[in-house]
Design a protein around this motif. Sequence first.
Motif, PDB file in Angstrom:
ATOM      1  N   GLN A   1       0.817  -1.214   0.000  1.00 59.23           N
ATOM      2  CA  GLN A   1       0.000   0.000   0.000  1.00 59.23           C
ATOM      3  C   GLN A   1       0.852   1.266   0.000  1.00 59.23           C
ATOM      4  O   GLN A   1       0.451   2.277  -0.577  1.00 59.23           O
ATOM      5  N   ALA A   2       2.002   1.231   0.643  1.00 60.54           N
ATOM      6  CA  ALA A   2       2.886   2.391   0.682  1.00 60.54           C
ATOM      7  C   ALA A   2       3.757   2.492  -0.569  1.00 60.54           C
ATOM      8  O   ALA A   2       4.000   3.583  -1.090  1.00 60.54           O
ATOM      9  N   MET A   3       4.227   1.344  -1.067  1.00 59.57           N
ATOM     10  CA  MET A   3       5.169   1.374  -2.176  1.00 59.57           C
ATOM     11  C   MET A   3       4.507   1.722  -3.506  1.00 59.57           C
ATOM     12  O   MET A   3       5.159   2.288  -4.398  1.00 59.57           O
ATOM     13  N   ILE A   4       3.214   1.429  -3.648  1.00 60.82           N
ATOM     14  CA  ILE A   4       2.535   1.770  -4.902  1.00 60.82           C
ATOM     15  C   ILE A   4       2.562   3.288  -5.152  1.00 60.82           C
ATOM     16  O   ILE A   4       3.056   3.732  -6.200  1.00 60.82           O
ATOM     17  N   PRO A   5       2.054   4.135  -4.219  1.00 62.21           N
ATOM     18  CA  PRO A   5       2.132   5.574  -4.480  1.00 62.21           C
ATOM     19  C   PRO A   5       3.563   6.091  -4.513  1.00 62.21           C
ATOM     20  O   PRO A   5       3.863   7.059  -5.220  1.00 62.21           O
ATOM     21  N   HIS A   6       4.462   5.437  -3.774  1.00 63.47           N
ATOM     22  CA  HIS A   6       5.872   5.831  -3.801  1.00 63.47           C
ATOM     23  C   HIS A   6       6.445   5.626  -5.203  1.00 63.47           C
ATOM     24  O   HIS A   6       7.103   6.524  -5.755  1.00 63.47           O
ATOM     25  N   HIS A   7       6.197   4.470  -5.778  1.00 62.59           N
ATOM     26  CA  HIS A   7       6.633   4.196  -7.156  1.00 62.59           C
ATOM     27  C   HIS A   7       5.950   5.144  -8.139  1.00 62.59           C
ATOM     28  O   HIS A   7       6.569   5.601  -9.103  1.00 62.59           O
ATOM     29  N   GLN A   8       4.659   5.410  -7.924  1.00 61.08           N
ATOM     30  CA  GLN A   8       3.945   6.300  -8.840  1.00 61.08           C
ATOM     31  C   GLN A   8       4.592   7.684  -8.875  1.00 61.08           C
ATOM     32  O   GLN A   8       4.718   8.293  -9.941  1.00 61.08           O
ATOM     33  N   GLN A   9       5.008   8.187  -7.708  1.00 62.61           N
ATOM     34  CA  GLN A   9       5.647   9.506  -7.709  1.00 62.61           C
ATOM     35  C   GLN A   9       7.008   9.459  -8.390  1.00 62.61           C
ATOM     36  O   GLN A   9       7.387  10.408  -9.097  1.00 62.61           O
ATOM     37  N   ALA A  10       7.749   8.374  -8.218  1.00 63.25           N
ATOM     38  CA  ALA A  10       9.032   8.237  -8.916  1.00 63.25           C
ATOM     39  C   ALA A  10       8.820   8.286 -10.426  1.00 63.25           C
ATOM     40  O   ALA A  10       9.612   8.902 -11.166  1.00 63.25           O
ATOM     41  N   LEU A  11       7.743   7.657 -10.902  1.00 67.25           N
ATOM     42  CA  LEU A  11       7.430   7.689 -12.327  1.00 67.25           C
ATOM     43  C   LEU A  11       7.043   9.100 -12.779  1.00 67.25           C
ATOM     44  O   LEU A  11       7.399   9.528 -13.887  1.00 67.25           O
ATOM     45  N   GLU A  12       6.330   9.833 -11.924  1.00 66.91           N
ATOM     46  CA  GLU A  12       5.990  11.223 -12.247  1.00 66.91           C
ATOM     47  C   GLU A  12       7.258  12.069 -12.358  1.00 66.91           C
ATOM     48  O   GLU A  12       7.387  12.919 -13.254  1.00 66.91           O
ATOM     49  N   MET A  13       8.202  11.854 -11.455  1.00 64.54           N
ATOM     50  CA  MET A  13       9.479  12.575 -11.507  1.00 64.54           C
ATOM     51  C   MET A  13      10.257  12.207 -12.771  1.00 64.54           C
ATOM     52  O   MET A  13      10.867  13.071 -13.413  1.00 64.54           O
ATOM     53  N   ALA A  14      10.220  10.923 -13.118  1.00 66.66           N
ATOM     54  CA  ALA A  14      10.918  10.471 -14.330  1.00 66.66           C
ATOM     55  C   ALA A  14      10.299  11.105 -15.580  1.00 66.66           C
ATOM     56  O   ALA A  14      11.021  11.470 -16.523  1.00 66.66           O
ATOM     57  N   GLU A  15       8.984  11.243 -15.596  1.00 63.53           N
ATOM     58  CA  GLU A  15       8.307  11.859 -16.750  1.00 63.53           C
ATOM     59  C   GLU A  15       8.769  13.302 -16.954  1.00 63.53           C
ATOM     60  O   GLU A  15       8.871  13.775 -18.086  1.00 63.53           O
ATOM     61  N   LEU A  16       9.038  14.008 -15.865  1.00 59.35           N
ATOM     62  CA  LEU A  16       9.479  15.400 -15.962  1.00 59.35           C
ATOM     63  C   LEU A  16      10.836  15.521 -16.657  1.00 59.35           C
ATOM     64  O   LEU A  16      11.181  16.592 -17.177  1.00 59.35           O
ATOM     65  N   ALA A  17      11.609  14.443 -16.668  1.00 56.41           N
ATOM     66  CA  ALA A  17      12.933  14.488 -17.295  1.00 56.41           C
ATOM     67  C   ALA A  17      12.851  14.635 -18.809  1.00 56.41           C
ATOM     68  O   ALA A  17      13.796  15.132 -19.444  1.00 56.41           O
ATOM     69  N   ASP A  18      11.731  14.255 -19.395  1.00 60.94           N
ATOM     70  CA  ASP A  18      11.572  14.322 -20.852  1.00 60.94           C
ATOM     71  C   ASP A  18      11.602  15.783 -21.303  1.00 60.94           C
ATOM     72  O   ASP A  18      10.737  16.579 -20.935  1.00 60.94           O
ATOM     73  N   GLY A  19      12.623  16.141 -22.080  1.00 55.30           N
ATOM     74  CA  GLY A  19      12.763  17.506 -22.572  1.00 55.30           C
ATOM     75  C   GLY A  19      13.438  18.453 -21.593  1.00 55.30           C
ATOM     76  O   GLY A  19      13.688  19.614 -21.923  1.00 55.30           O
ATOM     77  N   ARG A  20      13.730  17.960 -20.364  1.00 58.89           N
ATOM     78  CA  ARG A  20      14.377  18.809 -19.360  1.00 58.89           C
ATOM     79  C   ARG A  20      15.772  18.309 -18.991  1.00 58.89           C
ATOM     80  O   ARG A  20      16.675  19.111 -18.757  1.00 58.89           O
ATOM     81  N   ALA A  21      15.932  16.984 -18.889  1.00 57.47           N
ATOM     82  CA  ALA A  21      17.227  16.419 -18.481  1.00 57.47           C
ATOM     83  C   ALA A  21      18.260  16.585 -19.587  1.00 57.47           C
ATOM     84  O   ALA A  21      17.949  16.510 -20.770  1.00 57.47           O
ATOM     85  N   GLU A  22      19.489  16.785 -19.160  1.00 57.12           N
ATOM     86  CA  GLU A  22      20.593  16.974 -20.104  1.00 57.12           C
ATOM     87  C   GLU A  22      21.668  15.912 -19.902  1.00 57.12           C
ATOM     88  O   GLU A  22      22.287  15.457 -20.852  1.00 57.12           O
TER      89      GLU A  22
END
Length: 215
Positions: free
Chosen positions: A68-89
């Motif tokens: 129950q805790a790790m599901i939303p934790h993983h979901q936020q990691a995926l949200e952070m990873a999505e932000l890297a698209d077009g921003r990460a260098e």
Amino acid sequence: MRTFDHPTARKLTLTGAAAVAALLLAACGSAGDSAHDAAGGTKPGAAASASGSSAAGAFNDADVAFAQAMIPHHQQALEMAELADGRAEDDGVKRIVADIEKAQDPEIRTMRSWLKSWGKPESAGAGGHGGGHGSGHAMAGMMSEQDMKGLESLRGKAFDRKFAELMTAHHEGAVAMAKTEQKDGRDATAKKLADDVVRTQSAEIAELKKILDRL
């Protein structure tokens, strides 16, 4: 001279046919299982064995709390990873983003299958998923909305540095949760996933710290 009657002959013939059919079915089933094992990946297999062990009742409250805790934790990691698209260098940041996306989405599906087989809700409380707001230890290492908005506003090297800082803290929270599952959990498949989280995310923490040193 014929010494047996037709009903007996028919009975023997039918019995023999049934035995042959049973053997054929067993052979087909075993071949199908072998083919599935050869073709299938490790994630579906893990989910299937998780359901099997859960159906046998081999889980406890720690296993449920972990999922129950790790599901939303993983979901936020995926949200952070999505932000890297077009921003990460940085190439190192991009590699870690790809690894997170490859590992954590299948793990979310696996943990959801456990909770379903255990007859437990996906969330321990009324809070939503991935928003950074939840109760107690379940949110270890989670980012606030302000953290996420700040990360979204950055680009290039500034994004890479902030991402590495935030993801290090996020991973450290996941590792702490996984170590609790290793110690207190009962379900063998859940404990195996906890082992994987500790191993892979500890390695990524080391890599993120190297990235921070050179940025």
